[in-house]
Design a protein around this motif. Structure first.
Motif, short mmCIF file in Angstrom:
data_model
loop_
_atom_site.label_atom_id
_atom_site.label_comp_id
_atom_site.label_asym_id
_atom_site.label_seq_id
_atom_site.Cartn_x
_atom_site.Cartn_y
_atom_site.Cartn_z
N GLN A 216 22.90 -38.26 27.82
CA GLN A 216 22.93 -37.75 26.45
C GLN A 216 23.68 -36.42 26.42
N GLY A 217 24.64 -36.28 27.30
CA GLY A 217 25.43 -35.07 27.31
C GLY A 217 26.26 -35.00 26.05
N PRO A 218 26.86 -33.86 25.80
CA PRO A 218 27.64 -33.67 24.57
C PRO A 218 28.74 -34.70 24.39
N ASP A 219 29.19 -35.35 25.49
CA ASP A 219 30.30 -36.27 25.35
C ASP A 219 29.85 -37.70 25.05
N ASP B 158 28.44 -40.96 23.31
CA ASP B 158 28.60 -41.40 21.94
C ASP B 158 27.29 -41.22 21.19
N LEU B 159 27.38 -40.67 19.99
CA LEU B 159 26.16 -40.32 19.26
C LEU B 159 25.35 -41.57 18.90
N ALA B 160 26.04 -42.63 18.48
CA ALA B 160 25.30 -43.85 18.10
C ALA B 160 24.51 -44.38 19.29
N ASP B 161 25.09 -44.29 20.50
CA ASP B 161 24.37 -44.75 21.69
C ASP B 161 23.18 -43.85 21.98
N ALA B 162 23.40 -42.55 21.85
CA ALA B 162 22.31 -41.60 22.12
C ALA B 162 21.15 -41.85 21.17
N VAL B 163 21.48 -42.12 19.90
CA VAL B 163 20.44 -42.36 18.91
C VAL B 163 19.73 -43.69 19.20
N ARG B 164 20.49 -44.67 19.62
CA ARG B 164 19.87 -45.96 19.96
C ARG B 164 18.90 -45.79 21.13
N ASP B 165 19.32 -45.02 22.15
CA ASP B 165 18.45 -44.82 23.30
C ASP B 165 17.19 -44.04 22.94
N ALA B 166 17.36 -43.01 22.13
CA ALA B 166 16.22 -42.14 21.85
C ALA B 166 15.31 -42.70 20.77
N ALA B 167 15.89 -43.36 19.77
CA ALA B 167 15.08 -43.76 18.62
C ALA B 167 14.99 -45.27 18.44
N GLY B 168 15.77 -46.01 19.22
CA GLY B 168 15.74 -47.47 19.09
C GLY B 168 16.34 -47.96 17.77
N VAL B 169 17.22 -47.17 17.17
CA VAL B 169 17.81 -47.57 15.89
C VAL B 169 19.30 -47.80 16.06
N ARG B 170 19.80 -48.94 15.54
CA ARG B 170 21.24 -49.24 15.59
C ARG B 170 21.86 -48.76 14.29
N ARG C 202 17.63 -52.83 5.47
CA ARG C 202 18.11 -53.28 6.78
C ARG C 202 17.06 -53.02 7.86
N GLU C 203 15.88 -52.61 7.45
CA GLU C 203 14.78 -52.28 8.36
C GLU C 203 15.21 -51.29 9.44
N LEU C 204 16.01 -50.31 9.01
CA LEU C 204 16.37 -49.22 9.91
C LEU C 204 15.33 -48.11 9.74
N ASP C 205 15.41 -47.12 10.61
CA ASP C 205 14.41 -46.06 10.60
C ASP C 205 15.11 -44.69 10.57
N PRO C 206 15.62 -44.32 9.39
CA PRO C 206 16.34 -43.04 9.30
C PRO C 206 15.49 -41.86 9.77
N ALA C 207 14.18 -41.91 9.54
CA ALA C 207 13.32 -40.79 9.95
C ALA C 207 13.36 -40.62 11.47
N ALA C 208 13.38 -41.73 12.20
CA ALA C 208 13.45 -41.65 13.66
C ALA C 208 14.83 -41.18 14.11
N VAL C 209 15.87 -41.57 13.37
CA VAL C 209 17.22 -41.08 13.68
C VAL C 209 17.25 -39.56 13.55
N ILE C 210 16.63 -39.06 12.49
CA ILE C 210 16.62 -37.62 12.26
C ILE C 210 15.82 -36.90 13.34
N ASP C 211 14.68 -37.48 13.75
CA ASP C 211 13.92 -36.91 14.88
C ASP C 211 14.82 -36.76 16.10
#
Ligand code: SF4
Ligand code: SF4
Lengths: 293, 186
Positions: free
Chosen positions: B3-6, B8-20, B83-92
């Motif tokens: 999850q370094g600065p380089d 990809d953000l979408a991947d980091a969010v998927r790993d941390a929050a389980g949201v695509r 779409r049953e996404l979880d924006p709150a978890a993305v924001i966390d």
């Protein structure tokens, strides 16, 4: 991994309900603690506080560290299980949401359960049931409390305020429509009040931003109370210390805001002082017609 | 988990929050119901959009936004997303990243100070107590005068215990905090 060191578990009687008061019930939400304990006594339910329970982490933990947001509730749940408590009452809606939400996620995700056990250094089988203020009171009513409410409060018009934490989130309101929950209605009616329809039953009050973003809390709390007023309500009924403080303290003077347990306690004939009604910022004793000692 | 600065953000969010986040079709329903949207510099659906693009500038805008600190975690967005996404978890997840990379919006610092003061109180005693929480918050936010007038009224109502309760298992609690911080850095 070193074996977990916890104090020898005091064993509970079969009917004991584990009690997780949560931090605010020792401070800002002291009336919730007083009224829950008083109501349990009246109903003959035995509450046993979880020995050495810790904070659930509330909004702060899940805002800053998702491991902590699981590990802190995990420790509290694991202690309850080790102490022989099969059911845990968490009257604070925020604690309930954290404990219940964690339990649901652990059940769904064995990897998470393993990681949480490692982080907390404690075993946990998941054999604990977490109950909210609404579930607890509805249970007491079904078990006979309903028949002992000798001092109902007829003529009072109430709006049930679930806010976020008693309406939304996985496993939070089993089977109910999150957009239109009804768990408080039966209890409010059992206390003799009528329940009015309104628009803000599940809107947010600003939650934990009371100090750090006060203007938002003033905004949102004000909107909730204006809608309650427009609906013709005499009082708002809540189950969450943050909702209570944001409406009762931040918007003091607008309208009495009672915990569901306080309302039922009054109907059971308990004195306002025994329930903590004298500790509100907005006078709540006015809901007892004719005044009561 | 990289999850370094380089990364990809979408991947980091998927790993941390389980949201695509790429599944978001920008209907705006999350924003329509968000109680904090009017206080945000990026609306919830914009947060989802910027997390999709893979653009470093968008990533930066997200991590430096005020919006991620304004989210009250009310879960209205998560409840309603078609779409049953979880924006709150993305924001966390974005908040954790923002803090780790030292990109917290100056306008979000009071909110961060409050969360940090809350957790510091829990780390040292096992529970949150109002006096240390408010004391640390004032110190860290510089918001010295906030609610001075409320304290005596709280005291009079038995709502401000002056001696914080310290649990027996506080070493365990400290160990939990350390373990969770180690994970944070990994
Ligand atoms: S509600 Fe869901 S799909 Fe619609 S914009 Fe928000 S996140 Fe995207
Ligand atoms: S969880 Fe956050 S982003 Fe979602 S609706 Fe609530 S305040 Fe808005």
């Amino acid at each position: 991994m070193t074996p977990p060191r916890c104090p020898p578990p005091p064993r509970g009687g079969a009917g004991d309900i584990g009690y997780y008061p949560g931090c605010s019930l020792a401070g800002g939400a002291v009336e919730l603690d007083l009224s829950i304990r008083a109501l349990a006594r009246v109903a003959g339910a035995e509450l046993r506080e979880i020995d050495d329970w810790n904070c659930c982490g509330a909004t702060a933990a899940h805002s800053l560290n998702h491991d902590l947001a699981v590990a802190l509730p995990f420790r509290a749940l694991a202690l309850a299980e080790a102490q022989g408590l099969g059911t845990v009452l968490a009257p604070c809606a925020a604690c309930f949401s954290r404990l219940k939400g964690t339990l649901v996620r652990l059940g769904r995700d064995p990897g998470l359960a393993e990681r949480a056990a490692r982080l907390a250094g404690l075993p946990f089988q998941g054999k604990v049931r977490v109950v909210s203020i609404n579930g607890f009171i509805n249970g007491l009513l079904a078990d006979g409390l309903a028949g002992t409410l000798t001092r109902p409060l007829p003529g009072l018009k109430a709006v049930p305020y679930y806010g976020c934490l008693l309406s939304r989130g996985e496993g939070i309101n089993e089977g109910e429509d999150p957009e239109s929950p009804s768990a408080m209605e039966g209890a409010i009616k059992a206390a003799g009040c009528s329940v009015l329809p309104w628009n803000f039953a599940t809107e947010c009050c600003g939650g934990g931003f009371s100090m750090s973003k006060t203007e938002a809390v003033m905004d949102l709390g004000g909107a909730v109370l204006s809608d309650a007023k427009a609906a013709g309500a005499d009082l708002v009924v809540v189950g969450c210390p943050m909702c209570h403080s944001n409406l009762d303290m931040r918007r003091r003077g607008a309208m009495p805001v009672l915990y569901l347990s306080e309302l039922l306690g009054l109907a059971a004939g308990l004195s306002p002082a025994a329930l903590g009604l004298d500790r509100h910022f907005t006078d709540a004793r006015t809901v007892c017609a004719g005044g009561r000692p | 988990m990289s999850q370094g600065p380089d990364a990809d953000l979408a991947d980091a969010v998927r790993d941390a929050a389980g949201v695509r986040v790429e599944r978001c079709y920008q209907c705006g329903k999350c924003t329509a119901g968000c109680p904090m949207a009017r206080h945000m510099d990026l609306a919830p659906n914009q947060i989802m959009r910027l997390a999709q693009t893979g653009d470093p500038g968008d990533r930066e805008a997200l991590l430096r936004s005020l919006a991620i600190w304004c989210c009250a975690g009310c879960l209205t967005c998560t409840q309603r997303c078609p779409r049953e996404l979880d924006p709150a978890a993305v924001i966390d997840a974005l908040r954790e990243l923002s803090r780790r990379e030292g990109k917290v919006s100056p306008r979000g610092r009071r909110i961060l100070a409050f969360h940090e003061a809350f957790l510091a109180s829990v780390e040292h005693t096992g529970r949150m107590s109002e006096v240390p929480l408010v004391g640390l918050y004032k110190l860290w936010s510089g918001d010295i005068f906030q609610d001075l007038a409320v304290a005596p009224a709280m005291l009079a109502r038995g709502k401000l215990p002056l001696i914080p309760h310290v649990i027996k298992g506080r070493t365990e609690i400290r160990r939990i905090f350390e373990a969770c911080r180690a994970k944070e850095k990994a």
